[in-house]
Write a protein that holds these residues in place. Structure first.
Motif, PDB file in Angstrom:
ATOM      1  N   PHE A  12       0.834  -1.207   0.000  1.00 26.08           N
ATOM      2  CA  PHE A  12       0.000   0.000   0.000  1.00 26.08           C
ATOM      3  C   PHE A  12       0.863   1.248   0.000  1.00 26.08           C
ATOM      4  O   PHE A  12       2.058   1.194   0.279  1.00 26.08           O
ATOM      5  CB  PHE A  12      -0.906   0.005   1.230  1.00 26.08           C
ATOM      6  CG  PHE A  12      -0.134  -0.058   2.524  1.00 26.08           C
ATOM      7  CD1 PHE A  12       0.226   1.105   3.188  1.00 26.08           C
ATOM      8  CD2 PHE A  12       0.242  -1.267   3.073  1.00 26.08           C
ATOM      9  CE1 PHE A  12       0.942   1.064   4.367  1.00 26.08           C
ATOM     10  CE2 PHE A  12       0.954  -1.327   4.260  1.00 26.08           C
ATOM     11  CZ  PHE A  12       1.306  -0.160   4.909  1.00 26.08           C
ATOM     12  N   ALA A  13       0.231   2.372  -0.295  1.00 28.96           N
ATOM     13  CA  ALA A  13       0.889   3.672  -0.176  1.00 28.96           C
ATOM     14  C   ALA A  13       0.759   4.144   1.276  1.00 28.96           C
ATOM     15  O   ALA A  13      -0.302   3.997   1.890  1.00 28.96           O
ATOM     16  CB  ALA A  13       0.235   4.689  -1.109  1.00 28.96           C
ATOM     17  N   LYS A  15       0.354   6.975   2.501  1.00 29.31           N
ATOM     18  CA  LYS A  15      -0.724   7.957   2.695  1.00 29.31           C
ATOM     19  C   LYS A  15      -2.094   7.301   2.884  1.00 29.31           C
ATOM     20  O   LYS A  15      -3.014   7.930   3.391  1.00 29.31           O
ATOM     21  CB  LYS A  15      -0.789   8.919   1.511  1.00 29.31           C
ATOM     22  CG  LYS A  15       0.370   9.875   1.444  1.00 29.31           C
ATOM     23  CD  LYS A  15       0.218  10.827   0.274  1.00 29.31           C
ATOM     24  CE  LYS A  15       1.359  11.807   0.199  1.00 29.31           C
ATOM     25  NZ  LYS A  15       1.203  12.744  -0.934  1.00 29.31           N
ATOM     26  N   ASP A  16      -2.237   6.042   2.472  1.00 34.68           N
ATOM     27  CA  ASP A  16      -3.516   5.328   2.596  1.00 34.68           C
ATOM     28  C   ASP A  16      -3.624   4.527   3.892  1.00 34.68           C
ATOM     29  O   ASP A  16      -4.643   3.894   4.148  1.00 34.68           O
ATOM     30  CB  ASP A  16      -3.703   4.371   1.415  1.00 34.68           C
ATOM     31  CG  ASP A  16      -3.878   5.092   0.105  1.00 34.68           C
ATOM     32  OD1 ASP A  16      -4.475   6.185   0.098  1.00 34.68           O
ATOM     33  OD2 ASP A  16      -3.404   4.564  -0.926  1.00 34.68           O
ATOM     34  N   ARG A  17      -2.584   4.541   4.700  1.00 37.10           N
ATOM     35  CA  ARG A  17      -2.521   3.669   5.875  1.00 37.10           C
ATOM     36  C   ARG A  17      -3.716   3.842   6.816  1.00 37.10           C
ATOM     37  O   ARG A  17      -4.387   2.867   7.146  1.00 37.10           O
ATOM     38  CB  ARG A  17      -1.229   3.916   6.649  1.00 37.10           C
ATOM     39  CG  ARG A  17      -1.068   2.953   7.818  1.00 37.10           C
ATOM     40  CD  ARG A  17       0.199   3.156   8.572  1.00 37.10           C
ATOM     41  NE  ARG A  17       1.335   3.071   7.673  1.00 37.10           N
ATOM     42  CZ  ARG A  17       2.518   3.574   7.933  1.00 37.10           C
ATOM     43  NH1 ARG A  17       2.738   4.195   9.057  1.00 37.10           N
ATOM     44  NH2 ARG A  17       3.500   3.469   7.070  1.00 37.10           N
ATOM     45  N   GLU A  19      -6.720   5.527   6.555  1.00 36.73           N
ATOM     46  CA  GLU A  19      -8.084   5.474   6.023  1.00 36.73           C
ATOM     47  C   GLU A  19      -8.445   4.120   5.420  1.00 36.73           C
ATOM     48  O   GLU A  19      -9.558   3.619   5.625  1.00 36.73           O
ATOM     49  CB  GLU A  19      -8.268   6.558   4.968  1.00 36.73           C
ATOM     50  CG  GLU A  19      -9.690   6.683   4.474  1.00 36.73           C
ATOM     51  CD  GLU A  19      -9.842   7.824   3.481  1.00 36.73           C
ATOM     52  OE1 GLU A  19     -10.714   7.716   2.622  1.00 36.73           O
ATOM     53  OE2 GLU A  19      -9.081   8.802   3.573  1.00 36.73           O
ATOM     54  N   LEU A  20      -7.546   3.507   4.680  1.00 36.98           N
ATOM     55  CA  LEU A  20      -7.855   2.269   3.961  1.00 36.98           C
ATOM     56  C   LEU A  20      -7.172   1.029   4.518  1.00 36.98           C
ATOM     57  O   LEU A  20      -7.798  -0.015   4.691  1.00 36.98           O
ATOM     58  CB  LEU A  20      -7.458   2.405   2.483  1.00 36.98           C
ATOM     59  CG  LEU A  20      -8.190   3.445   1.663  1.00 36.98           C
ATOM     60  CD1 LEU A  20      -7.565   3.555   0.281  1.00 36.98           C
ATOM     61  CD2 LEU A  20      -9.654   3.083   1.551  1.00 36.98           C
ATOM     62  N   VAL A  21      -5.897   1.134   4.773  1.00 38.03           N
ATOM     63  CA  VAL A  21      -5.099  -0.047   5.075  1.00 38.03           C
ATOM     64  C   VAL A  21      -5.359  -0.598   6.465  1.00 38.03           C
ATOM     65  O   VAL A  21      -5.553  -1.806   6.626  1.00 38.03           O
ATOM     66  CB  VAL A  21      -3.597   0.255   4.880  1.00 38.03           C
ATOM     67  CG1 VAL A  21      -2.759  -0.960   5.195  1.00 38.03           C
ATOM     68  CG2 VAL A  21      -3.348   0.740   3.469  1.00 38.03           C
ATOM     69  N   LEU A  65      -2.915  -2.642  -3.004  1.00 34.46           N
ATOM     70  CA  LEU A  65      -3.930  -1.597  -3.085  1.00 34.46           C
ATOM     71  C   LEU A  65      -3.498  -0.545  -4.104  1.00 34.46           C
ATOM     72  O   LEU A  65      -2.494   0.142  -3.913  1.00 34.46           O
ATOM     73  CB  LEU A  65      -4.152  -0.961  -1.722  1.00 34.46           C
ATOM     74  CG  LEU A  65      -4.690  -1.893  -0.643  1.00 34.46           C
ATOM     75  CD1 LEU A  65      -4.777  -1.178   0.687  1.00 34.46           C
ATOM     76  CD2 LEU A  65      -6.048  -2.433  -1.035  1.00 34.46           C
ATOM     77  N   THR A  67      -4.342   2.820  -5.573  1.00 36.38           N
ATOM     78  CA  THR A  67      -5.104   4.031  -5.282  1.00 36.38           C
ATOM     79  C   THR A  67      -4.398   5.210  -5.953  1.00 36.38           C
ATOM     80  O   THR A  67      -3.262   5.073  -6.407  1.00 36.38           O
ATOM     81  CB  THR A  67      -5.166   4.284  -3.763  1.00 36.38           C
ATOM     82  OG1 THR A  67      -3.820   4.566  -3.305  1.00 36.38           O
ATOM     83  CG2 THR A  67      -5.735   3.092  -2.996  1.00 36.38           C
ATOM     84  N   ASN A  69      -2.973   7.570  -4.508  1.00 33.92           N
ATOM     85  CA  ASN A  69      -1.728   7.769  -3.759  1.00 33.92           C
ATOM     86  C   ASN A  69      -0.652   6.780  -4.199  1.00 33.92           C
ATOM     87  O   ASN A  69       0.523   7.138  -4.321  1.00 33.92           O
ATOM     88  CB  ASN A  69      -1.962   7.629  -2.258  1.00 33.92           C
ATOM     89  CG  ASN A  69      -2.733   8.804  -1.688  1.00 33.92           C
ATOM     90  OD1 ASN A  69      -2.551   9.929  -2.119  1.00 33.92           O
ATOM     91  ND2 ASN A  69      -3.593   8.530  -0.735  1.00 33.92           N
ATOM     92  N   SER A  70      -1.019   5.523  -4.411  1.00 32.45           N
ATOM     93  CA  SER A  70      -0.016   4.525  -4.814  1.00 32.45           C
ATOM     94  C   SER A  70       0.510   4.810  -6.223  1.00 32.45           C
ATOM     95  O   SER A  70       1.667   4.543  -6.521  1.00 32.45           O
ATOM     96  CB  SER A  70      -0.580   3.117  -4.713  1.00 32.45           C
ATOM     97  OG  SER A  70      -1.583   2.891  -5.675  1.00 32.45           O
TER      98      SER A  70
END
Length: 73
Positions: A12-13, A15-17, A19-21, A65, A67, A69-70
């Motif tokens: 994952f990126a 920045k997504d940790r 909210e998403l990850v 993931l 996204t 960001n990724s």
């Protein structure tokens, strides 16, 4: 590095940790899956590339993931 295997490698990126990850990680763990998650597995002084490759080699499946960001990384 620990000598173990994983059901899932989670990519994952950063920045997504939050909210998403993290919610996905909790969901997977509640289903009884052992997840390779960089925040849990990386230690200071270890090579990021070697640690990630080590985790990939010991995981049965990968979740990557994709996204906005990724795609920017």
């Amino acid at each position: 590095m620990k000598n173990q295997s994983y059901d899932v490698f989670l990519s994952f990126a950063v920045k997504d940790r939050a909210e998403l990850v993290h919610p996905l990680l909790i969901l997977l763990q509640r289903q009884g899956l052992k997840v390779w998650y960089s925040t849990d597995e990386l230690t200071i002084g270890e090579s990021l590339e070697k640690t990630i490759l080590w985790g990939l080699e010991r995981s049965r499946f990968g979740i990557f993931l994709i996204t906005p960001n990724s795609l920017q990384q």
